[in-house]
Motif scaffolding. Structure first.
Motif, PDB file in Angstrom:
ATOM      1  N   LYS A  73      10.106  10.845  15.918  1.00  0.00           N
ATOM      2  CA  LYS A  73      10.698  11.116  14.871  1.00  0.00           C
ATOM      3  C   LYS A  73      11.345   9.993  14.043  1.00  0.00           C
ATOM      4  O   LYS A  73      11.852   9.193  14.336  1.00  0.00           O
ATOM      5  CB  LYS A  73      11.878  12.127  15.388  1.00  0.00           C
ATOM      6  N   GLY A  74      10.858  10.378  12.830  1.00  0.00           N
ATOM      7  CA  GLY A  74      11.643   9.304  11.746  1.00  0.00           C
ATOM      8  C   GLY A  74      10.621   8.291  11.427  1.00  0.00           C
ATOM      9  O   GLY A  74      10.906   7.438  10.480  1.00  0.00           O
ATOM     10  N   GLN A  75       9.514   8.372  11.901  1.00  0.00           N
ATOM     11  CA  GLN A  75       8.372   7.232  11.716  1.00  0.00           C
ATOM     12  C   GLN A  75       7.572   7.724  10.902  1.00  0.00           C
ATOM     13  O   GLN A  75       7.354   8.980  10.590  1.00  0.00           O
ATOM     14  CB  GLN A  75       7.862   6.435  12.952  1.00  0.00           C
ATOM     15  N   ALA A  76       6.677   6.734  10.345  1.00  0.00           N
ATOM     16  CA  ALA A  76       5.563   7.274   9.511  1.00  0.00           C
ATOM     17  C   ALA A  76       4.170   6.459   9.767  1.00  0.00           C
ATOM     18  O   ALA A  76       4.553   5.369  10.347  1.00  0.00           O
ATOM     19  CB  ALA A  76       5.944   7.096   7.856  1.00  0.00           C
ATOM     20  N   GLY A  77       3.198   6.945   9.128  1.00  0.00           N
ATOM     21  CA  GLY A  77       2.005   6.058   9.156  1.00  0.00           C
ATOM     22  C   GLY A  77       0.953   6.489   8.247  1.00  0.00           C
ATOM     23  O   GLY A  77       1.120   7.210   7.582  1.00  0.00           O
ATOM     24  N   ILE A  78      -0.077   5.623   8.458  1.00  0.00           N
ATOM     25  CA  ILE A  78      -1.411   5.954   7.411  1.00  0.00           C
ATOM     26  C   ILE A  78      -2.545   5.662   8.315  1.00  0.00           C
ATOM     27  O   ILE A  78      -2.726   4.626   9.085  1.00  0.00           O
ATOM     28  CB  ILE A  78      -1.282   5.027   6.161  1.00  0.00           C
ATOM     29  N   LEU A  79      -3.355   6.747   8.131  1.00  0.00           N
ATOM     30  CA  LEU A  79      -4.673   6.773   8.935  1.00  0.00           C
ATOM     31  C   LEU A  79      -5.573   6.435   7.766  1.00  0.00           C
ATOM     32  O   LEU A  79      -5.820   7.234   6.749  1.00  0.00           O
ATOM     33  CB  LEU A  79      -4.784   8.050   9.550  1.00  0.00           C
ATOM     34  N   ASN A  80      -6.796   5.574   8.091  1.00  0.00           N
ATOM     35  CA  ASN A  80      -7.645   5.072   7.213  1.00  0.00           C
ATOM     36  C   ASN A  80      -8.856   6.058   6.843  1.00  0.00           C
ATOM     37  O   ASN A  80      -9.080   6.867   7.950  1.00  0.00           O
ATOM     38  CB  ASN A  80      -8.252   3.638   7.428  1.00  0.00           C
ATOM     39  N   SER A  81      -9.517   6.129   5.901  1.00  0.00           N
ATOM     40  CA  SER A  81     -10.641   6.968   5.458  1.00  0.00           C
ATOM     41  C   SER A  81     -11.793   6.760   6.738  1.00  0.00           C
ATOM     42  O   SER A  81     -12.055   5.466   7.129  1.00  0.00           O
ATOM     43  CB  SER A  81     -10.980   6.639   4.535  1.00  0.00           C
ATOM     44  N   ASN A  82     -12.076   7.895   7.374  1.00  0.00           N
ATOM     45  CA  ASN A  82     -13.360   8.049   8.004  1.00  0.00           C
ATOM     46  C   ASN A  82     -13.152   7.300   9.377  1.00  0.00           C
ATOM     47  O   ASN A  82     -14.205   6.939  10.239  1.00  0.00           O
ATOM     48  CB  ASN A  82     -14.627   7.335   7.676  1.00  0.00           C
ATOM     49  N   VAL A  83     -12.005   7.321   9.921  1.00  0.00           N
ATOM     50  CA  VAL A  83     -11.531   6.685  11.135  1.00  0.00           C
ATOM     51  C   VAL A  83     -11.508   7.850  12.396  1.00  0.00           C
ATOM     52  O   VAL A  83     -10.968   8.865  12.108  1.00  0.00           O
ATOM     53  CB  VAL A  83     -10.023   5.807  11.156  1.00  0.00           C
ATOM     54  N   LEU A  84     -12.141   7.445  13.304  1.00  0.00           N
ATOM     55  CA  LEU A  84     -12.273   8.319  14.366  1.00  0.00           C
ATOM     56  C   LEU A  84     -10.821   8.558  14.987  1.00  0.00           C
ATOM     57  O   LEU A  84     -10.430   7.301  15.212  1.00  0.00           O
ATOM     58  CB  LEU A  84     -13.179   7.822  15.488  1.00  0.00           C
ATOM     59  N   HIS A  85     -10.327   9.625  15.421  1.00  0.00           N
ATOM     60  CA  HIS A  85      -8.940   9.635  15.781  1.00  0.00           C
ATOM     61  C   HIS A  85      -8.541  10.867  16.612  1.00  0.00           C
ATOM     62  O   HIS A  85      -9.543  11.885  16.530  1.00  0.00           O
ATOM     63  CB  HIS A  85      -7.886   9.454  14.684  1.00  0.00           C
ATOM     64  N   LYS A  86      -7.741  10.958  17.466  1.00  0.00           N
ATOM     65  CA  LYS A  86      -7.270  12.186  18.359  1.00  0.00           C
ATOM     66  C   LYS A  86      -5.873  11.972  18.363  1.00  0.00           C
ATOM     67  O   LYS A  86      -5.253  10.746  18.240  1.00  0.00           O
ATOM     68  CB  LYS A  86      -7.792  11.786  19.525  1.00  0.00           C
ATOM     69  N   THR A  87      -5.022  13.045  18.155  1.00  0.00           N
ATOM     70  CA  THR A  87      -3.520  13.098  18.352  1.00  0.00           C
ATOM     71  C   THR A  87      -3.350  13.983  19.356  1.00  0.00           C
ATOM     72  O   THR A  87      -3.676  15.110  19.796  1.00  0.00           O
ATOM     73  CB  THR A  87      -3.048  13.556  17.025  1.00  0.00           C
ATOM     74  N   ARG A  88      -2.049  13.817  20.053  1.00  0.00           N
ATOM     75  CA  ARG A  88      -1.498  14.684  21.120  1.00  0.00           C
ATOM     76  C   ARG A  88      -0.236  14.428  21.167  1.00  0.00           C
ATOM     77  O   ARG A  88       0.754  13.604  20.837  1.00  0.00           O
ATOM     78  CB  ARG A  88      -2.208  14.061  22.721  1.00  0.00           C
ATOM     79  N   SER A  89       0.568  15.597  21.406  1.00  0.00           N
ATOM     80  CA  SER A  89       1.995  15.796  21.334  1.00  0.00           C
ATOM     81  C   SER A  89       2.451  15.379  22.738  1.00  0.00           C
ATOM     82  O   SER A  89       2.049  15.400  23.749  1.00  0.00           O
ATOM     83  CB  SER A  89       2.454  17.159  21.188  1.00  0.00           C
ATOM     84  N   LEU A  90       3.687  14.555  22.541  1.00  0.00           N
ATOM     85  CA  LEU A  90       4.136  14.112  23.485  1.00  0.00           C
ATOM     86  C   LEU A  90       5.593  14.646  23.859  1.00  0.00           C
ATOM     87  O   LEU A  90       6.290  14.197  24.912  1.00  0.00           O
ATOM     88  CB  LEU A  90       4.471  12.665  23.743  1.00  0.00           C
TER      89      LEU A  90
END
Length: 304
Positions: A73-90
């Protein structure tokens, strides 16, 4: 801002379908409730759009071929174009929420191959070194404040299209001026060939998951050996090709269990499983629920 609780994959290019993104205005914002996704996970996928996000609540794990990062919470980020990625709630309390700006590079540059694109956009989006950047309060307090504030713009305001583009351009320049960005951009390597091969194999699986598939079929789709096929999947996704195939089949079956009333046998056979009993066995291994339990659980949640 659109609320989302799942992702859809295009049948044409296997990228995530970003509904409501107008080609004339390639930008959308979303309120992503990750705990409402099946298995609290957005599976491996990619999209042309850049993803600039702020963690409103909870915590999550972002996975890319370079590894994983934990966001709180309170952090931020940037994911680049066409990058393979997966996200999972913790988050143990089931309250992980992301605020996301998604925009194609041309939204900032105005036109591909323009001076702005060549000098300020393409060097970032084509960099193999930049997959996912994390902004923490300790190092990026002002940048995070501005990213958070950017989500308060009123989408119903007549001037919103100009205001959001101006705001994202300002944030983009601030990100380019970070020391860590300059270091990453100093490495001139473009996106690695292995990632393109991996995407080709993933596309093949997405197109043929309902059929009987052998490792040699997957490898042939990228014109590589079976050994290189294994190595590429393991190095990038930490999965074998067959593990990815089963993950994808379970993902497709989960969606249909949640959003349709199709018989379980129909879902099993059309998702590449030889029988409903084998499907039930594999499904429980992946989700800890049998298909009937899973359907009842998620349809109850969706009705709340």
């Amino acid at each position: 801002m659109k609320k989302i609780s799942n992702i859809l994959i295009s049948n044409n290019n296997k990228q995530e379908i970003l509904s409501n993104m107008n080609p004339d205005f390639p930008y959308i914002s979303s309120y992503s409730e990750l705990d409402k996704y099946p298995e609290k996970t957005a599976p491996w996928h990619w999209h042309e759009s850049i993803e600039l996000f702020y963690v409103k609540s909870g915590s999550l794990e972002y996975n890319t071929p370079q590894g994983k990062k934990i966001f709180t919470k309170g952090q931020a980020g940037i994911l680049n174009s066409n990058v393979l990625h997966k996200t999972r709630s913790l988050d143990e309390n089931g309250n992980t929420v992301l605020l996301i700006h998604m925009f194609r590079p041309v939204f900032l540059s105005g036109k591909k191959e323009s001076l702005i694109d060549k000098s300020l956009i393409a060097p970032f989006t084509s960099s193999h070194e930049i997959e996912l950047m994390q902004f923490t309060n300790k190092k990026h307090k002002e940048l995070i404040r501005l990213i958070k504030e950017s989500f308060t713009l009123n989408e119903n305001d007549l001037a919103f299209p100009i205001m959001i583009r101006s705001t994202l351009c300002d944030l983009w320049i601030r990100i380019l001026e970070l020391n860590e960005t300059k270091v990453l951009l100093s490495n001139k390597n473009s996106r690695h060939v292995a990632e393109d091969k991996l995407k080709s194999m993933m596309v093949y699986i997405h197109e043929h998951y309902c059929e009987k598939i052998a490792i040699i079929d997957i490898a042939n789709s990228a014109f590589i050996s079976e050994r290189e096929c294994y190595r590429t999947f393991k190095n990038s996704l930490q999965l074998t090709p067959l593990e990815y195939l089963y993950n994808y089949r379970i993902q497709k079956a989960s969606y249909r269990l949640r959003y349709t009333i199709e018989p379980i046998t129909t879902i099993a056979l059309s998702c590449g499983f030889s029988s409903s009993s084998y499907f039930g066995k594999i499904f429980k291994e992946y989700t800890n629920h049998n298909p009937n339990e899973y359907r009842a659980l998620w349809q109850d949640i969706d009705s709340e």
